[in-house]
Enzyme design. Sequence first.
Site, PDB file in Angstrom:
ATOM      1  N   ASP A  52       0.814  -1.220   0.000  1.00 53.58           N
ATOM      2  CA  ASP A  52       0.000   0.000   0.000  1.00 53.58           C
ATOM      3  C   ASP A  52       0.849   1.272   0.000  1.00 53.58           C
ATOM      4  O   ASP A  52       2.060   1.219   0.236  1.00 53.58           O
ATOM      5  CB  ASP A  52      -0.890   0.018   1.250  1.00 53.58           C
ATOM      6  CG  ASP A  52      -2.135  -0.827   1.051  1.00 53.58           C
ATOM      7  OD1 ASP A  52      -2.503  -1.080  -0.109  1.00 53.58           O
ATOM      8  OD2 ASP A  52      -2.730  -1.228   2.068  1.00 53.58           O
ATOM      9  N   TYR A 110       7.302 -10.107   6.889  1.00 53.68           N
ATOM     10  CA  TYR A 110       7.025  -8.680   7.061  1.00 53.68           C
ATOM     11  C   TYR A 110       7.613  -8.213   8.390  1.00 53.68           C
ATOM     12  O   TYR A 110       7.671  -8.965   9.366  1.00 53.68           O
ATOM     13  CB  TYR A 110       5.518  -8.408   7.099  1.00 53.68           C
ATOM     14  CG  TYR A 110       4.876  -8.321   5.737  1.00 53.68           C
ATOM     15  CD1 TYR A 110       4.893  -7.133   5.029  1.00 53.68           C
ATOM     16  CD2 TYR A 110       4.239  -9.419   5.179  1.00 53.68           C
ATOM     17  CE1 TYR A 110       4.293  -7.039   3.771  1.00 53.68           C
ATOM     18  CE2 TYR A 110       3.639  -9.339   3.929  1.00 53.68           C
ATOM     19  CZ  TYR A 110       3.666  -8.140   3.231  1.00 53.68           C
ATOM     20  OH  TYR A 110       3.072  -8.051   1.997  1.00 53.68           O
TER      21      TYR A 110
END
EC number: 5.4.99.12
Lengths: 246, 246
Positions: A52, A110
């Site tokens: 994003d 992540y």
Amino acid sequence: MVRYKATIAYDGTNFSGFQSQINGRTVQDEIEKTLSKIANQAIKIRGSGRTDAGVHALGQVIDFSWPFERVPEKLRFALDTQTPADIAINQMELVSDDFHSRYQAKEKIYEFRVDIGKPRSPFRRFYSSYYPYELDVEKIKRALPDFLGTHDFTSFCSGKSVVKNKTRTIYEATMEMNEDKDEIVFTFRGDGFLYNMVRIMIGTLLKIGNGRISPDAIPQIIAACDRNAAGPTAHPEGLYLKEVKY
Amino acid sequence: MVRYKATIAYDGTNFSGFQSQINGRTVQDEIEKTLSKIANQAIKIRGSGRTDAGVHALGQVIDFSWPFERVPEKLRFALDTQTPADIAINQMELVSDDFHSRYQAKEKIYEFRVDIGKPRSPFRRFYSSYYPYELDVEKIKRALPDFLGTHDFTSFCSGKSVVKNKTRTIYEATMEMNEDKDEIVFTFRGDGFLYNMVRIMIGTLLKIGNGRISPDAIPQIIAACDRNAAGPTAHPEGLYLKEVKY
């Protein structure tokens, strides 16, 4: 035609995300523009997944087909030096024709950084999510292992997602405090992550640390299969796609 | 009227330097604007020294007179939360009327970061000076102690400087490589630094590391009292004013 796989890093601050879109500067557009200039023909890339706006990458993986074989290091160098300074091309390799950076990804890692310094560091404002409220780190440590294993993560997925199968397996969920005790780094390793999944996990963990959700609530939140059962979506600037494994 | 001393940090990327000037956004202007709003009258600040455009501060010191006594932490909080996110107000204390952040500074510590990673990290492009060329760190280590002591540093001072006395004392000149071996952090501690002094010292040390200046040349360069005898001025983005001692 041959196929190349590249490992790239980018500072997400000035991007509207990884994936091409009608408005806004994207990582995909910048790389495709540069590759097309080098190849003197239109080149399209595929990424291991989207990130994003504001989200960073330390080890995003892309692949693309190329008109002729070239020494990978030369292609890496050409692409790295011609893309803008907020993108780095760290590795390049020739792969088999059937390689697909998204479909063949086996694991993703992540990282999520939370700035708990007081006051907020000017140097982390785009690189760490700021959390100035009370935080009991022991509660977070107690909750983290409850994410491990295979679960339906509907509660930790944005309502905007169109993915049907929301079952994912988390292999690793850890946190570490830095030496100055003003930043927490979370690491999540799994076979895949849903839209906003890490950010909702963090938003929930911070509420646990702040005492507004019980440290034992994760199993119930997962079982609810309801986005409203989990905490808020943490800000994008703390999130880093660290590694994609094949 | 009372006087306050504040320790501040700023990300110099989007500033045209510390000091007020006719054009461009400066740290001084932003802080004076905020303080004047809080006090409801014009407030001027003094800094321990200027920093150039792009140069950062981890511990710059400022002082200003204030119409009435206020709990320092409340004033710190008000100023910190109302200044832009690239400035942080880390400490505030009430000082005696005769305190002067510039004239009473006894020592300053500067840090200079050099990114030697390949390729350049997108995350360091505004926070470390990139040096992609060959670098023999041992040569730099050999040269560093030659800066120590009291010298006329005319050779390491910008020709634009109007300061007459160019004698300064350097107490500490060290370098450290980070764990990933892709960034070098230099530290210089002295009783004061001339205009561009640290950046010219770094520009010279990098030329030494690259083999284009002898590791034993520093004493001769100092003795020359000639800016042209030294290396180039390193880029501003690697420089941090780390601490001012009183």
